[in-house]
Design a protein around this motif. Sequence first.
Motif, PDB file in Angstrom:
ATOM      1  N   VAL A   1     -68.491  39.817  70.618  1.00  0.00           N
ATOM      2  CA  VAL A   1     -67.479  38.854  71.042  1.00  0.00           C
ATOM      3  C   VAL A   1     -68.121  37.736  71.850  1.00  0.00           C
ATOM      4  O   VAL A   1     -67.836  36.554  71.657  1.00  0.00           O
ATOM      5  CB  VAL A   1     -66.373  39.556  71.857  1.00  0.00           C
ATOM      6  CG1 VAL A   1     -65.406  38.550  72.433  1.00  0.00           C
ATOM      7  CG2 VAL A   1     -65.626  40.543  70.975  1.00  0.00           C
TER       8      VAL A   1
ATOM      9  N   ALA B   1     -60.804  38.473  70.072  1.00  0.00           N
ATOM     10  CA  ALA B   1     -60.431  39.827  70.478  1.00  0.00           C
ATOM     11  C   ALA B   1     -59.569  40.520  69.425  1.00  0.00           C
ATOM     12  O   ALA B   1     -59.663  41.731  69.234  1.00  0.00           O
ATOM     13  CB  ALA B   1     -59.698  39.786  71.816  1.00  0.00           C
ATOM     14  N   LYS B   2     -58.726  39.753  68.722  1.00  0.00           N
ATOM     15  CA  LYS B   2     -57.868  40.319  67.685  1.00  0.00           C
ATOM     16  C   LYS B   2     -58.608  40.509  66.366  1.00  0.00           C
ATOM     17  O   LYS B   2     -58.059  41.052  65.410  1.00  0.00           O
ATOM     18  CB  LYS B   2     -56.677  39.406  67.433  1.00  0.00           C
ATOM     19  CG  LYS B   2     -55.675  39.379  68.555  1.00  0.00           C
ATOM     20  CD  LYS B   2     -54.548  38.419  68.199  1.00  0.00           C
ATOM     21  CE  LYS B   2     -53.515  38.345  69.294  1.00  0.00           C
ATOM     22  NZ  LYS B   2     -52.443  37.399  68.922  1.00  0.00           N
ATOM     23  N   GLY B   3     -59.853  40.046  66.283  1.00  0.00           N
ATOM     24  CA  GLY B   3     -60.620  40.181  65.050  1.00  0.00           C
ATOM     25  C   GLY B   3     -60.278  39.138  64.015  1.00  0.00           C
ATOM     26  O   GLY B   3     -60.538  39.335  62.833  1.00  0.00           O
ATOM     27  N   GLN B   4     -59.698  38.024  64.408  1.00  0.00           N
ATOM     28  CA  GLN B   4     -59.308  36.981  63.470  1.00  0.00           C
ATOM     29  C   GLN B   4     -60.445  35.999  63.182  1.00  0.00           C
ATOM     30  O   GLN B   4     -60.329  35.179  62.296  1.00  0.00           O
ATOM     31  CB  GLN B   4     -58.101  36.213  64.008  1.00  0.00           C
ATOM     32  CG  GLN B   4     -56.868  37.066  64.128  1.00  0.00           C
ATOM     33  CD  GLN B   4     -55.716  36.348  64.806  1.00  0.00           C
ATOM     34  OE1 GLN B   4     -55.905  35.318  65.450  1.00  0.00           O
ATOM     35  NE2 GLN B   4     -54.527  36.899  64.672  1.00  0.00           N
TER      36      GLN B   4
ATOM     37  N   GLU C   1     -57.325  30.433  73.658  1.00  0.00           N
ATOM     38  CA  GLU C   1     -56.862  30.776  72.316  1.00  0.00           C
ATOM     39  C   GLU C   1     -57.987  31.347  71.466  1.00  0.00           C
ATOM     40  O   GLU C   1     -57.794  32.309  70.731  1.00  0.00           O
ATOM     41  CB  GLU C   1     -56.253  29.549  71.628  1.00  0.00           C
ATOM     42  CG  GLU C   1     -54.923  29.133  72.207  1.00  0.00           C
ATOM     43  CD  GLU C   1     -53.851  30.191  72.020  1.00  0.00           C
ATOM     44  OE1 GLU C   1     -53.820  30.839  70.957  1.00  0.00           O
ATOM     45  OE2 GLU C   1     -53.052  30.377  72.937  1.00  0.00           O
TER      46      GLU C   1
ATOM     47  N   HIS D   1     -58.670  34.927  72.458  1.00  0.00           N
ATOM     48  CA  HIS D   1     -57.647  35.827  71.928  1.00  0.00           C
ATOM     49  C   HIS D   1     -57.864  36.084  70.438  1.00  0.00           C
ATOM     50  O   HIS D   1     -57.702  37.212  69.963  1.00  0.00           O
ATOM     51  CB  HIS D   1     -56.254  35.274  72.173  1.00  0.00           C
ATOM     52  CG  HIS D   1     -55.790  35.406  73.582  1.00  0.00           C
ATOM     53  ND1 HIS D   1     -54.949  34.496  74.179  1.00  0.00           N
ATOM     54  CD2 HIS D   1     -56.064  36.320  74.536  1.00  0.00           C
ATOM     55  CE1 HIS D   1     -54.719  34.861  75.427  1.00  0.00           C
ATOM     56  NE2 HIS D   1     -55.399  35.965  75.660  1.00  0.00           N
ATOM     57  N   MET D   2     -58.233  35.045  69.696  1.00  0.00           N
ATOM     58  CA  MET D   2     -58.489  35.208  68.269  1.00  0.00           C
ATOM     59  C   MET D   2     -59.680  36.131  68.027  1.00  0.00           C
ATOM     60  O   MET D   2     -59.653  36.981  67.135  1.00  0.00           O
ATOM     61  CB  MET D   2     -58.729  33.849  67.613  1.00  0.00           C
ATOM     62  CG  MET D   2     -57.480  33.005  67.484  1.00  0.00           C
ATOM     63  SD  MET D   2     -57.819  31.387  66.797  1.00  0.00           S
ATOM     64  CE  MET D   2     -58.220  31.815  65.126  1.00  0.00           C
TER      65      MET D   2
END
Length: 47
Positions: free
Chosen positions: A38, A24-27, A18, A21-22
């Motif tokens: 990253v 990678a999404k820039g969150q 998780e 994924h966060m």
Amino acid sequence: MLGFKAFRCARILLSGIEVMHMIAKGQMIDGAVPKRSVAEQFYFLAM
């Protein structure tokens, strides 16, 4: 897949997925100057 041996191991692995994924999404914005890659963000969170 044979499944996880313990609930703790499953929780740790899924949390890591998780987080990746966060990132990678820039969150995941940490406000670091200069900006972290990253891989550096993940390493910083893992420590």
